[in-house]
Motif scaffolding. Structure first.
Motif, short mmCIF file in Angstrom:
data_model
loop_
_atom_site.label_atom_id
_atom_site.label_comp_id
_atom_site.label_asym_id
_atom_site.label_seq_id
_atom_site.Cartn_x
_atom_site.Cartn_y
_atom_site.Cartn_z
N LEU A 42 0.82 -1.21 0.00
CA LEU A 42 0.00 0.00 0.00
C LEU A 42 0.86 1.27 0.00
CD1 LEU A 42 -2.68 1.52 0.24
CD2 LEU A 42 -2.59 1.16 2.72
N LEU A 43 1.86 1.33 0.88
CA LEU A 43 2.71 2.52 0.95
C LEU A 43 3.50 2.72 -0.34
CD1 LEU A 43 4.01 2.42 4.63
CD2 LEU A 43 2.18 3.82 3.66
N ASP A 44 3.93 1.61 -0.95
CA ASP A 44 4.62 1.72 -2.24
C ASP A 44 3.68 2.30 -3.30
OD1 ASP A 44 7.02 0.58 -1.31
OD2 ASP A 44 6.22 -1.43 -1.57
N VAL A 183 13.75 0.32 -7.05
CA VAL A 183 12.88 1.34 -7.63
C VAL A 183 11.98 1.94 -6.56
CG1 VAL A 183 11.06 1.80 -9.30
CG2 VAL A 183 12.92 0.24 -9.89
N THR A 184 11.35 1.09 -5.75
CA THR A 184 10.43 1.58 -4.73
C THR A 184 11.17 2.37 -3.65
OG1 THR A 184 10.58 -0.53 -3.53
CG2 THR A 184 8.79 -0.28 -5.13
N ARG A 185 12.39 1.96 -3.33
CA ARG A 185 13.17 2.71 -2.33
C ARG A 185 13.50 4.11 -2.85
NH1 ARG A 185 16.58 -2.37 -1.43
NH2 ARG A 185 15.52 -3.45 0.27
N VAL A 186 13.94 4.19 -4.12
CA VAL A 186 14.22 5.50 -4.72
C VAL A 186 12.96 6.36 -4.72
CG1 VAL A 186 14.84 6.69 -6.86
CG2 VAL A 186 16.15 4.70 -6.13
N THR A 187 11.83 5.76 -5.11
CA THR A 187 10.56 6.48 -5.14
C THR A 187 10.19 6.99 -3.75
OG1 THR A 187 9.79 5.15 -7.01
CG2 THR A 187 8.12 6.32 -5.75
N ASP A 188 10.30 6.13 -2.73
CA ASP A 188 9.95 6.53 -1.36
C ASP A 188 10.81 7.69 -0.88
OD1 ASP A 188 8.14 4.48 -1.42
OD2 ASP A 188 9.33 3.10 -0.22
N ILE A 189 12.12 7.60 -1.12
CA ILE A 189 13.05 8.64 -0.65
C ILE A 189 12.76 9.98 -1.30
CG2 ILE A 189 15.46 9.39 -0.68
CD1 ILE A 189 16.22 6.40 -0.40
N PHE A 190 12.59 9.98 -2.62
CA PHE A 190 12.42 11.25 -3.31
C PHE A 190 11.00 11.80 -3.19
CE2 PHE A 190 16.41 9.88 -5.11
CZ PHE A 190 17.11 11.08 -5.19
N THR A 191 10.02 10.94 -2.92
CA THR A 191 8.68 11.44 -2.61
C THR A 191 8.71 12.22 -1.31
OG1 THR A 191 7.58 9.62 -3.76
CG2 THR A 191 6.30 10.78 -2.09
N THR A 192 9.42 11.71 -0.31
CA THR A 192 9.57 12.42 0.96
C THR A 192 10.27 13.76 0.75
OG1 THR A 192 9.72 10.31 2.12
CG2 THR A 192 10.49 12.26 3.30
N VAL A 319 13.80 20.91 -6.55
CA VAL A 319 13.08 20.68 -7.81
C VAL A 319 13.74 19.54 -8.58
CG1 VAL A 319 12.38 21.69 -10.01
CG2 VAL A 319 12.30 23.07 -7.93
N ALA A 320 15.07 19.50 -8.58
CA ALA A 320 15.78 18.42 -9.26
C ALA A 320 15.44 17.07 -8.63
CB ALA A 320 17.29 18.67 -9.22
N CYS A 321 15.42 17.01 -7.29
CA CYS A 321 15.06 15.77 -6.60
C CYS A 321 13.63 15.35 -6.95
CB CYS A 321 15.20 15.95 -5.09
SG CYS A 321 16.91 16.08 -4.52
N SER A 326 10.06 11.61 -9.92
CA SER A 326 8.96 11.48 -10.86
C SER A 326 9.37 10.68 -12.08
CB SER A 326 8.48 12.87 -11.29
OG SER A 326 7.40 12.79 -12.19
N LEU A 327 10.59 10.94 -12.59
CA LEU A 327 11.09 10.20 -13.75
C LEU A 327 11.27 8.72 -13.42
CD1 LEU A 327 12.17 10.19 -16.65
CD2 LEU A 327 14.43 10.79 -15.73
N ASN A 328 11.76 8.43 -12.23
CA ASN A 328 11.93 7.04 -11.81
C ASN A 328 10.60 6.29 -11.80
OD1 ASN A 328 13.50 4.81 -10.41
ND2 ASN A 328 11.99 5.28 -8.82
#
Length: 496
Positions: A42-44, A183-192, A319-321, A326-328
């Motif tokens: 769910l969190l992913d 992929v999910t770890r990168v997404t979680d980190i940069f979403t935060t 903004v870069a982060c 988003s691209l990931n």
């Protein structure tokens, strides 16, 4: 490890591009050969939706919304209604996604509702315009902001921007090829990270308002533009920032317990994004005049330079982060769309292959990377945004029409979620208004986008409906080459 057995390599395939090569996967227990793993919780799911939606849009799009709205008050209303409209659309997709729990999103839903040709046309235009254009623009935006500190008084050289955008696209493609968990770890980190950046903007805006600086809200509706064409363009700018709310539907097969987690992820993420977007825009409007916003190419950076003093340099980094995350997420989700299309015989079968070690669709990811790299080196890739907005709205309209159509043609289908009939009707009418207004406001862009879409019809007939033997042989050879090169085997689950 799934078992692989040989089959007759001379047996003719059902379609020209659907040739699945000389190997087929046997069923193993409840599993169907080598499949994509259900690793997303769910969190992913929430992180994917929020991560894809919050890209560069909220940091730059307020200019477009304000320009076409004409006033601060109407711009805020557009942001609120764009969020509500996206939520309505997401709820409709929750019904579609739980009724048709397959990856592929719109492609799967249009195929079930209206047949293979309309589904292929969506796949075709997604391959040529929608996905690579969005990825290329996000990669370029990332590179521009990350390189900005090195050229503080001017724009970074376009060659440096393109090369850096190409490098980051390749890096993220490698990560997506190697491991879904990465992929999910990168997404979680940069979403935060991106949420933190927006909350920082909000904090400065609240502090500014608490000091009594409310002069920009004295006449909030002054100068509002009420013509339908301008209203539609304002919504397009707002909806562009919300785009990506349907990306979780592209990866339904990798979502654990999709009947519960898909709607829950939507119902959590969409209100969060809408609230964050609205209060962020209020912070912008509280501190920047309309003239300052309209003259800025990056509202968040202008805000930081005015309000944050010596730490203003962090905003380009934020903004870069944001665009990186988003691209990931976009690379991860969009590659599944073409994987599913190839698995169903609508693209060369090589794209449906899965690596037996990583269990990821490596050929699909590499194809997506190549198409994005090509668009990175078009002189003005941003001009394609006009075509993307219209085509995306058109096929979303078709998908929602399919929901209503299937209420009639498949009344007894299992629907774990069944939204009130007013929900899809509301979205259908609003989306129809936007599509019709686009035709009136930008006939040339609409005509070109429609022409590109229609070129898929002859492609469908010569490669799928009545495939040319030469193309079938080429597809088979490419399939075998990719299977050996990337150590892949086909996934045999079919979509009817």
């Amino acid at each position: 490890m799934a078992r692989v057995s040989s089959s007759d390599s001379n047996a003719p395939p059902k379609t020209g591009f659907g040739d699945s090569g000389s190997k087929k996967l046997e069923r193993s227990g409840s599993e169907n050969g080598v499949q994509l793993k259900k690793e997303l919780g769910l969190l992913d799911g929430v992180a994917i939706i929020v991560g894809v939606i919050i890209g560069a849009g909220i940091f730059v799009s307020p200019k477009g919304v304000l320009d076409h709205s004409g006033s601060i008050g109407q711009a805020i209303i557009v942001w609120i209604l764009s969020g509500i409209l996206s939520m309505v659309g997401a709820l409709c997709y929750a019904e579609l996604g739980t009724m048709i729990p397959r990856s592929g999103g719109d492609y799967a839903y249009i195929g079930v509702a209206f047949g293979p040709l309309p589904a292929f046309l969506y796949l075709w235009v997604a391959l040529l315009i929608l996905v690579p254009t969005g990825n290329a623009i996000t990669a370029i935006t990332f590179a521009q902001y990350l390189l900005q500190p090195f050229w503080p008084t001017c724009d970074a050289p376009i060659e440096a921007v393109r090369i850096f955008a190409a490098i980051i696209t390749c890096v993220l493609t490698v990560i997506n090829c190697y491991n879904v968990k990465w992929v999910t770890r990168v997404t979680d980190i940069f979403t935060t990270t991106k949420i933190a950046a927006l909350l920082l903007i909000v904090a400065y805006g609240v502090w500014h308002l608490m000091k009594g600086n409310t002069e920009y809200f004295q006449e909030p509706m002054k100068g509002s533009k009420t013509e339908p064409g301008y209203i539609a363009l304002a919504f397009y700018s707002g909806l562009f920032s919300y785009s990506g709310w349907n990306y979780l539907n592209f990866v339904t097969e990798e979502l654990r317990d999709p009947y519960k987690n898909l709607p829950r992820a939507i119902c959590i993420s969409m209100p969060v994004v809408t609230i964050v977007y609205v209060i962020t825009n209020i912070a912008y409007f509280a501190t920047l005049s309309s003239e300052e916003i309209l003259s800025s190419d990056a509202v968040a950076v202008t805000f930081a330079n005015k309000m944050m003093g010596f730490i203003a340099w962090v905003m380009p980094l934020f903004v870069a982060c944001s665009t990186f995350g988003s691209l990931n997420g976009a690379i991860f989700a969009s590659s599944r769309l073409f994987f599913v299309g190839a698995r169903n015989g609508h693209l060369p079968a090589a794209i449906s292959l899965i690596n037996i070690n990583c269990l990821t669709p490596i050929p699909s990811l590499i194809l997506m990377c190549i198409l994005t790299l090509v668009l990175l080196f078009i002189r003005d890739v941003f001009v394609l945004i006009y075509y993307v907005s219209y085509v995306e709205a058109l096929f979303t309209l078709i998908s929602i029409s399919g929901l209503l159509w299937m209420r009639r043609t498949h009344p007894n289908a299992k629907r774990p979620i069944r939204v009130n009939i007013l929900v899809p009707l509301t979205y259908l009418l609003t989306c129809s208004f936007l599509v019709i207004s686009s035709i009136y406001q930008s006939p040339a862009a609409v005509g070109i986008a429609t022409l590109i879409t229609m070129t898929g019809i002859p492609i469908y007939y010569i490669t799928i409906h009545r495939p040319i033997p030469f193309l079938t042989k080429v597809s088979h050879n490419i399939n075998m080459f990719c299977a050996k090169l990337f150590l892949c085997v086909p996934n045999q689950e079919k979509f009817d």
